[in-house]
Design a protein around this motif. Structure first.
Motif, PDB file in Angstrom:
ATOM      1  N   SER A  77      -4.787 -13.852  30.670  1.00  0.00           N
ATOM      2  CA  SER A  77      -3.884 -14.638  31.494  1.00  0.00           C
ATOM      3  C   SER A  77      -4.464 -16.031  31.746  1.00  0.00           C
ATOM      4  O   SER A  77      -3.763 -17.033  31.630  1.00  0.00           O
ATOM      5  N   VAL A  92      -6.852  -8.280  30.712  1.00  0.00           N
ATOM      6  CA  VAL A  92      -5.556  -8.887  31.044  1.00  0.00           C
ATOM      7  C   VAL A  92      -5.766 -10.143  31.894  1.00  0.00           C
ATOM      8  O   VAL A  92      -5.138 -11.181  31.647  1.00  0.00           O
ATOM      9  N   THR A  98      -9.193  -2.939  30.617  1.00  0.00           N
ATOM     10  CA  THR A  98      -7.848  -3.515  30.515  1.00  0.00           C
ATOM     11  C   THR A  98      -7.586  -4.500  31.651  1.00  0.00           C
ATOM     12  O   THR A  98      -7.031  -5.580  31.413  1.00  0.00           O
ATOM     13  N   PRO A 150       1.894 -10.244  33.769  1.00  0.00           N
ATOM     14  CA  PRO A 150       2.742  -9.314  33.008  1.00  0.00           C
ATOM     15  C   PRO A 150       2.797  -9.658  31.513  1.00  0.00           C
ATOM     16  O   PRO A 150       2.818  -8.758  30.677  1.00  0.00           O
ATOM     17  N   GLU A 151       2.817 -10.950  31.188  1.00  0.00           N
ATOM     18  CA  GLU A 151       2.810 -11.326  29.771  1.00  0.00           C
ATOM     19  C   GLU A 151       1.506 -10.899  29.109  1.00  0.00           C
ATOM     20  O   GLU A 151       1.516 -10.355  27.998  1.00  0.00           O
ATOM     21  N   THR A 160       1.380 -15.464  32.348  1.00  0.00           N
ATOM     22  CA  THR A 160       1.419 -14.625  33.546  1.00  0.00           C
ATOM     23  C   THR A 160       0.703 -13.303  33.274  1.00  0.00           C
ATOM     24  O   THR A 160       0.513 -12.907  32.112  1.00  0.00           O
ATOM     25  N   MET A 168      -0.408  -8.477  30.059  1.00  0.00           N
ATOM     26  CA  MET A 168      -0.388  -7.011  29.959  1.00  0.00           C
ATOM     27  C   MET A 168       0.413  -6.572  28.740  1.00  0.00           C
ATOM     28  O   MET A 168       0.049  -5.599  28.075  1.00  0.00           O
ATOM     29  N   GLY A 169       1.463  -7.300  28.439  1.00  0.00           N
ATOM     30  CA  GLY A 169       2.240  -7.001  27.233  1.00  0.00           C
ATOM     31  C   GLY A 169       1.418  -7.137  25.970  1.00  0.00           C
ATOM     32  O   GLY A 169       1.597  -6.383  25.012  1.00  0.00           O
ATOM     33  N   PHE A 170       0.485  -8.079  25.962  1.00  0.00           N
ATOM     34  CA  PHE A 170      -0.409  -8.232  24.811  1.00  0.00           C
ATOM     35  C   PHE A 170      -1.388  -7.061  24.714  1.00  0.00           C
ATOM     36  O   PHE A 170      -1.815  -6.688  23.627  1.00  0.00           O
ATOM     37  N   LEU A 185      -0.964  -3.817  25.957  1.00  0.00           N
ATOM     38  CA  LEU A 185      -0.382  -2.472  25.843  1.00  0.00           C
ATOM     39  C   LEU A 185      -0.487  -1.836  24.458  1.00  0.00           C
ATOM     40  O   LEU A 185      -0.767  -0.639  24.367  1.00  0.00           O
ATOM     41  N   PRO A 186      -0.294  -2.573  23.368  1.00  0.00           N
ATOM     42  CA  PRO A 186      -0.379  -1.923  22.061  1.00  0.00           C
ATOM     43  C   PRO A 186      -1.755  -1.334  21.729  1.00  0.00           C
ATOM     44  O   PRO A 186      -1.861  -0.480  20.865  1.00  0.00           O
TER      45      PRO A 186
END
Length: 180
Positions: A133, A129, A125, A141-142, A139, A144-146, A148-149
């Protein structure tokens, strides 16, 4: 020596075969493939060094054009996708999984294999990530949002890897010697 080469090749092929299994799409639209299960099994069964070598061979076979990446992709173009960070992280994860599993008195049992696989998920991960990025110019965090699911599916695969590792160890008591 020949046995090690055969095992490395076998687990590279297993990872490729798992990557080609049809994906399972979660209710919220995220496809889950079995590719990471192969990476986990490389580490839990072969150990750190041989597990990482098996995954490196798998990546080499993708690079030379074999369509054994997730979705049946192959060739150097696979390494130019937003998922390149995951690919780079795969051998590192297999090594980490094997290393963590080796720290347990009984690495071929369910819980050590499950925990080691979870460490591998964290490694992949992080690489994934960072790769997303960079490739998507977003970014961290963005990115990481991709990612997480995919984690619930990875946790299921970690449990499957733990069960397979324990089952193989019980069926073949000498299997632990493969890790050396």
């Amino acid at each position: 020596m020949e046995r090690n080469i055969a095992l490395i090749a076998l687990f590279a092929a297993l990872t490729g075969a798992l990557a080609l299994l049809p994906s399972f799409t979660l209710g919220f639209g995220v496809p889950i493939t079995a590719q990471m299960l192969g990476i986990m099994l490389c580490g839990t069964i072969l150990g750190a060094r041989k597990g990482a070598l098996a995954v490196l061979l798998y990546l080499l076979l993708i690079a030379v054009g074999l369509p054994i990446a997730a979705g049946g992709a192959g060739g150097l173009g696979v390494f130019a996708r937003p998922s390149v960070g995951y690919l780079i992280g795969f051998p590192v994860a297999a090594f980490a999984i094997g290393l963590v599993a080796d720290r347990f008195a009984r690495p071929m049992e369910f819980w050590p294999a499950f925990f080691a696989s979870m460490v591998g998920i964290a490694v992949v991960t992080v690489f994934g990530v960072i790769g997303m990025s960079i490739m998507l110019s977003v970014t961290l965090p963005e990115a990481m949002g991709f990612a997480l699911p995919f984690l619930p599916g990875d946790l299921i695969k970690a449990a499957i890897a733990g069960g397979i590792t324990q089952g193989l160890a019980r069926a073949r008591p000498g299997l632990a010697s493969l890790r050396t």
